[in-house]
Design a protein around this motif. Sequence first.
Motif, PDB file in Angstrom:
ATOM      1  N   THR A 180     -33.336  41.484  -4.128  1.00 47.30           N
ATOM      2  CA  THR A 180     -33.762  41.673  -5.531  1.00 47.30           C
ATOM      3  C   THR A 180     -34.884  42.698  -5.615  1.00 47.30           C
ATOM      4  O   THR A 180     -35.188  43.214  -6.689  1.00 47.30           O
ATOM      5  CB  THR A 180     -34.305  40.360  -6.131  1.00 47.30           C
ATOM      6  OG1 THR A 180     -35.506  39.996  -5.433  1.00 47.30           O
ATOM      7  CG2 THR A 180     -33.292  39.234  -6.014  1.00 47.30           C
ATOM      8  N   MET A 191     -34.306  43.686   4.874  1.00 44.52           N
ATOM      9  CA  MET A 191     -33.477  43.437   3.692  1.00 44.52           C
ATOM     10  C   MET A 191     -34.230  43.718   2.388  1.00 44.52           C
ATOM     11  O   MET A 191     -35.334  43.229   2.183  1.00 44.52           O
ATOM     12  CB  MET A 191     -33.020  41.961   3.663  1.00 44.52           C
ATOM     13  CG  MET A 191     -32.377  41.478   4.950  1.00 44.52           C
ATOM     14  SD  MET A 191     -30.969  42.463   5.470  1.00 44.52           S
ATOM     15  CE  MET A 191     -29.660  41.769   4.471  1.00 44.52           C
ATOM     16  N   LEU A 192     -33.595  44.500   1.515  1.00 43.86           N
ATOM     17  CA  LEU A 192     -34.111  44.722   0.161  1.00 43.86           C
ATOM     18  C   LEU A 192     -33.043  44.152  -0.776  1.00 43.86           C
ATOM     19  O   LEU A 192     -32.021  44.793  -1.007  1.00 43.86           O
ATOM     20  CB  LEU A 192     -34.312  46.221  -0.076  1.00 43.86           C
ATOM     21  CG  LEU A 192     -34.847  46.631  -1.447  1.00 43.86           C
ATOM     22  CD1 LEU A 192     -36.282  46.181  -1.648  1.00 43.86           C
ATOM     23  CD2 LEU A 192     -34.763  48.156  -1.621  1.00 43.86           C
ATOM     24  N   ASP A 245     -39.103  45.841   6.414  1.00 44.85           N
ATOM     25  CA  ASP A 245     -38.346  44.613   6.111  1.00 44.85           C
ATOM     26  C   ASP A 245     -36.872  44.990   6.191  1.00 44.85           C
ATOM     27  O   ASP A 245     -36.450  45.935   5.518  1.00 44.85           O
ATOM     28  CB  ASP A 245     -38.694  44.095   4.707  1.00 44.85           C
ATOM     29  CG  ASP A 245     -38.203  42.667   4.493  1.00 44.85           C
ATOM     30  OD1 ASP A 245     -37.145  42.296   5.061  1.00 44.85           O
ATOM     31  OD2 ASP A 245     -38.870  41.920   3.761  1.00 44.85           O
ATOM     32  N   ASP A 281     -28.648  36.008   6.423  1.00 44.70           N
ATOM     33  CA  ASP A 281     -30.104  35.843   6.375  1.00 44.70           C
ATOM     34  C   ASP A 281     -30.728  36.484   7.603  1.00 44.70           C
ATOM     35  O   ASP A 281     -30.579  35.993   8.726  1.00 44.70           O
ATOM     36  CB  ASP A 281     -30.444  34.344   6.311  1.00 44.70           C
ATOM     37  CG  ASP A 281     -31.925  34.117   6.066  1.00 44.70           C
ATOM     38  OD1 ASP A 281     -32.758  34.644   6.830  1.00 44.70           O
ATOM     39  OD2 ASP A 281     -32.256  33.421   5.092  1.00 44.70           O
TER      40      ASP A 281
HETATM   41  C1  PRP Z   1     -35.826  37.951   3.257  1.00 43.14           C
HETATM   42  C2  PRP Z   1     -36.017  39.393   3.689  1.00 43.14           C
HETATM   43  C3  PRP Z   1     -36.918  39.940   2.620  1.00 43.14           C
HETATM   44  C4  PRP Z   1     -36.461  39.193   1.392  1.00 43.14           C
HETATM   45  C5  PRP Z   1     -35.607  40.121   0.579  1.00 43.14           C
HETATM   46  O1  PRP Z   1     -36.911  37.188   3.604  1.00 43.14           O
HETATM   47  O2  PRP Z   1     -36.533  39.509   4.985  1.00 43.14           O
HETATM   48  O3  PRP Z   1     -38.301  39.708   2.869  1.00 43.14           O
HETATM   49  O4  PRP Z   1     -35.691  38.074   1.847  1.00 43.14           O
HETATM   50  O5  PRP Z   1     -35.256  39.541  -0.621  1.00 43.14           O
HETATM   51  P1  PRP Z   1     -35.789  40.070  -2.008  1.00 43.14           P
HETATM   52  O6  PRP Z   1     -35.617  41.540  -2.018  1.00 43.14           O
HETATM   53  O7  PRP Z   1     -34.901  39.369  -3.006  1.00 43.14           O
HETATM   54  O8  PRP Z   1     -37.229  39.652  -2.157  1.00 43.14           O
HETATM   55  P2  PRP Z   1     -36.941  35.593   3.376  1.00 43.14           P
HETATM   56  O9  PRP Z   1     -37.524  35.299   2.026  1.00 43.14           O
HETATM   57  O10 PRP Z   1     -35.589  35.021   3.653  1.00 43.14           O
HETATM   58  O11 PRP Z   1     -38.010  35.104   4.427  1.00 43.14           O
HETATM   59  P3  PRP Z   1     -37.965  35.152   6.026  1.00 43.14           P
HETATM   60  O12 PRP Z   1     -38.039  36.597   6.441  1.00 43.14           O
HETATM   61  O13 PRP Z   1     -39.179  34.397   6.384  1.00 43.14           O
HETATM   62  O14 PRP Z   1     -36.698  34.498   6.482  1.00 43.14           O
END
Ligand code: PRP
Length: 208
Positions: free
Chosen positions: A135, A132-133, A130, A199
């Motif tokens: 929260t 992005m990490l 993933d 995002d």
């Molecule tokens: C994003 C990202 C992670 C999450 C991270 O996904 O790709 O999965 O947010 O955030 P967190 O650590 O606070 O949980 P998103 O929920 O935007 O969904 P998507 O990949 O479908 O756009």
Amino acid sequence: MKPFIMEHPLIQHKLTILRDKNTGSRDFRALTSEIATLMCYEATRDLPLVDKEIETPMCKAVGKELSGRKLAFVPILRAGMGMLEGVLTLVPAAKVGHIGLYRDHETAQPIEYYCKLPSDIAQREVIVLDPMLATGGSAIDAITQIKERGVKNIKFMCIIAAPEGMKALEEAHPDVQVYCGALDEKLNEDKYIIPGLGDAGDRIFGTK
Ligand code: PRP
Ligand code: URA
């Protein structure tokens, strides 16, 4: 387990272009994939090897090959898909599972909507993808789902992490080794990473 922050100059260079708001989806996708390939090189450094006897055109020789422990990659949908092709470039024989999660806009809590994992996943080492990490909620939830299937050896690969998410993930799953391209400053009030890259899913798929 102490996170592995990737300081390789190629990763840092590509990451700067990725963060730039003027980078369009096509380049963003290519860079995400390239960074994933470079990170995968590091994350697979400890794969066990066994001796293999071969014959070169000159003589008999003993080389090395990967031992029986097999890999599975599990991208967290959607944005984790952006890293998949990059890691499969290095390990094309790996199996692939998918976990679908999105963050609720109000609470930032992960909402589960899909899970399909290889039937023999318990016998595999798993690398969760993933970019992005934030929260940490999505990574923690995905790793919990994978552990429920009996997987013992899990790594998590992200391109950018917030300190808040890194801490939460370490507390929830201290046995998971994290590989990360950059540890950023903080989360904002909407739980987005600062400076971050915005995002990731929207930028990969051009949905905004
Ligand atoms: C994003 C990202 C992670 C999450 C991270 O996904 O790709 O999965 O947010 O955030 P967190 O650590 O606070 O949980 P998103 O929920 O935007 O969904 P998507 O990949 O479908 O756009
Ligand atoms: N998800 C993203 O895609 N970006 C952030 O900054 C936080 C969560």
